[in-house]
Design an enzyme around this catalytic site. Structure first.
Site, PDB file in Angstrom:
ATOM      1  N   GLY A 156       0.820  -1.210   0.000  1.00 62.16           N
ATOM      2  CA  GLY A 156       0.000   0.000   0.000  1.00 62.16           C
ATOM      3  C   GLY A 156       0.845   1.247   0.000  1.00 62.16           C
ATOM      4  O   GLY A 156       1.942   1.277   0.571  1.00 62.16           O
ATOM      5  N   LYS A 172       4.165   0.132   8.568  1.00 59.31           N
ATOM      6  CA  LYS A 172       3.835   1.369   7.860  1.00 59.31           C
ATOM      7  C   LYS A 172       4.888   2.420   8.147  1.00 59.31           C
ATOM      8  O   LYS A 172       5.143   2.760   9.311  1.00 59.31           O
ATOM      9  CB  LYS A 172       2.457   1.891   8.275  1.00 59.31           C
ATOM     10  CG  LYS A 172       2.054   3.159   7.534  1.00 59.31           C
ATOM     11  CD  LYS A 172       0.607   3.521   7.774  1.00 59.31           C
ATOM     12  CE  LYS A 172       0.392   4.077   9.145  1.00 59.31           C
ATOM     13  NZ  LYS A 172      -1.009   4.504   9.365  1.00 59.31           N
ATOM     14  N   ASP A 190     -11.457  10.581  10.041  1.00 52.66           N
ATOM     15  CA  ASP A 190     -11.231  10.180   8.643  1.00 52.66           C
ATOM     16  C   ASP A 190     -11.812   8.786   8.428  1.00 52.66           C
ATOM     17  O   ASP A 190     -11.163   7.895   7.888  1.00 52.66           O
ATOM     18  CB  ASP A 190      -9.743  10.207   8.310  1.00 52.66           C
ATOM     19  CG  ASP A 190      -9.485  10.089   6.807  1.00 52.66           C
ATOM     20  OD1 ASP A 190     -10.394  10.421   6.010  1.00 52.66           O
ATOM     21  OD2 ASP A 190      -8.377   9.664   6.418  1.00 52.66           O
TER      22      ASP A 190
END
Length: 388
Positions: free
Chosen positions: A34, A54, A144
């Site tokens: 990603g 990440k 979000d």
């Protein structure tokens, strides 16, 4: 909520740059799964455990997300394993079924989520938000909430991720990145006032409920659902790939989703006292299907629902009863098993076995029904009849 919070203390591991470098083979592209405004994500193994790493896109974002995830644990919030502060990296549990957005649009030809899975996911998102909003002394706002920030595990349970971006929105002179994708889920009052509240999350939840229910793009979705309810044509918007939605449940979800997407905050429902009390009962044992009609893939809307395979959405030729008690078209359910699935397509519960039993009574009824249709031809049936 308090019991969960009291049990939420957990150890956060500190990883070295060498640990991450070895796990990702020097952050090879082959390991990357990603690349978003939050940062690049890699799938790898650390200490014989499959994880996601990440690399945050900014130090500020990294610190914001760590500050939230370090404090709490919840069954429907991504499990935070550790950090490497030197490179602003976060290490999470790996969830094999991607995110809710991919599951809604069936990325890589993945099987569609059943209506039961979808109802469970809506309930889990609501529960996780209740946990965040009940934080003392100040409620935590996700800010979000979108399908791409809801991950799905191997058992099709959902977990919220990507915390902290909302706090960056509030910095002077900053604008939300990827605004086009975010806008349909963003609280309209936030767009004008710049203030995020728990009711901002409620708005986003409403859009997600309508999205999961219909499978349609989010832009102007609430208007389309409102029109469908007014004209009593909600069945035309429901995502048929999810199977035979119970009518009462589908309508309840549509109504609560619409109430959450009111343009002004004061008109939106309270998450605990008005939303959760509707959604929580729907997440219990699935009720019997009660749609007054079901539109098959052939376009006909008067076919008895019991004659339709919940996987292929076509009239069954060889109905077979699986060990979950539901009847499927033989070819469809065997393909389901061949893809490695060992859970019910309808309930997502583990199947006791993969045995199939012919439903000869139902097959006889279907055969008689098709014969009647041949004696009284209807153009809407011609393509379906030619197949059977």
């Amino acid at each position: 909520m308090n019991e969960l919070r009291n049990q939420s203390t957990h150890v956060i591991l500190d990883f070295s740059c060498k640990d991450l470098d070895q796990a990702t083979e020097h952050f090879k592209n082959a390991s990357e799964v990603g690349d978003t405004e939050y940062g690049r994500t890699y799938k790898c193994m650390i200490h014989n455990t499959k994880v996601a790493i990440k690399l945050s896109s900014s130090q500020r974002l990294f610190q914001q997300e760590v500050s939230i995830l370090r404090q709490w644990r919840h069954p429907n919030i991504i499990t935070f394993i550790g950090v490497c502060s030197k490179v602003s990296a976060l290490v999470y549990e790996w969830l094999p079924n991607g995110n809710l957005e991919d599951r809604i649009i069936c990325t890589n030809n993945s099987p569609p989520l059943s209506w039961y899975n979808r109802t469970q996911i809506i309930g889990e998102i609501c529960w996780a938000l209740l946990f965040l909003h009940s934080n003392k002394p100040t409620a935590l706002v996700h800010g979000d909430l979108r399908p791409c920030n809801i991950l799905i595990d191997a058992n099709y349970r959902s977990k919220l991720c990507s915390f902290g971006m909302s706090n960056l929105f509030l910095q002077p002179g900053t604008f939300p990145p990827n605004l086009t994708a975010r806008l349909p889920y963003m609280d309209p009052e936030f767009n004008t006032t710049g203030e995020l509240t728990t009711l901002s999350d409620v708005y986003s939840l409403g859009v997600i409920i309508l999205r999961v229910l219909t499978g349609m793009p989010p832009l102007t979705l609430s208007e389309k659902v409102a029109e469908a309810l007014e004209s009593d044509s909600l069945h035309l918007l429901i995502d048929k790939s999810a199977g035979d939605w119970p009518y009462i449940e589908a309508k309840q979800l549509a109504l609560i989703g619409l109430s959450c997407t009111e343009m002004t905050r004061k008109k939106r429902p309270d998450l605990l006292n008005e939303v959760w009390i509707v959604i929580e009962p729907l997440t219990r044992k699935p009720p019997a299907a009660t749609w007054p009609y079901l539109q098959s893939a052939s376009g006909d809307s008067s076919v008895p629902a019991a004659f339709i395979c919940p996987i292929s959405m076509e009239i069954m030729k060889d109905p077979q009863v699986a060990s979950d008690g539901f009847t499927y078209e033989a070819e469809a359910i065997r393909c389901w098993f061949d893809r490695g699935n060992s859970r019910s397509p309808m309930t997502n519960l583990a199947l006791p076995n993969l045995n199939l039993v012919p439903n000869r009574v139902l097959r006889s009824f279907i055969h008689e029904y098709l014969q009647q249709q041949q004696q009284q031809p209807n153009p809407a049936y011609q393509e379906q009849l030619s197949k059977t």
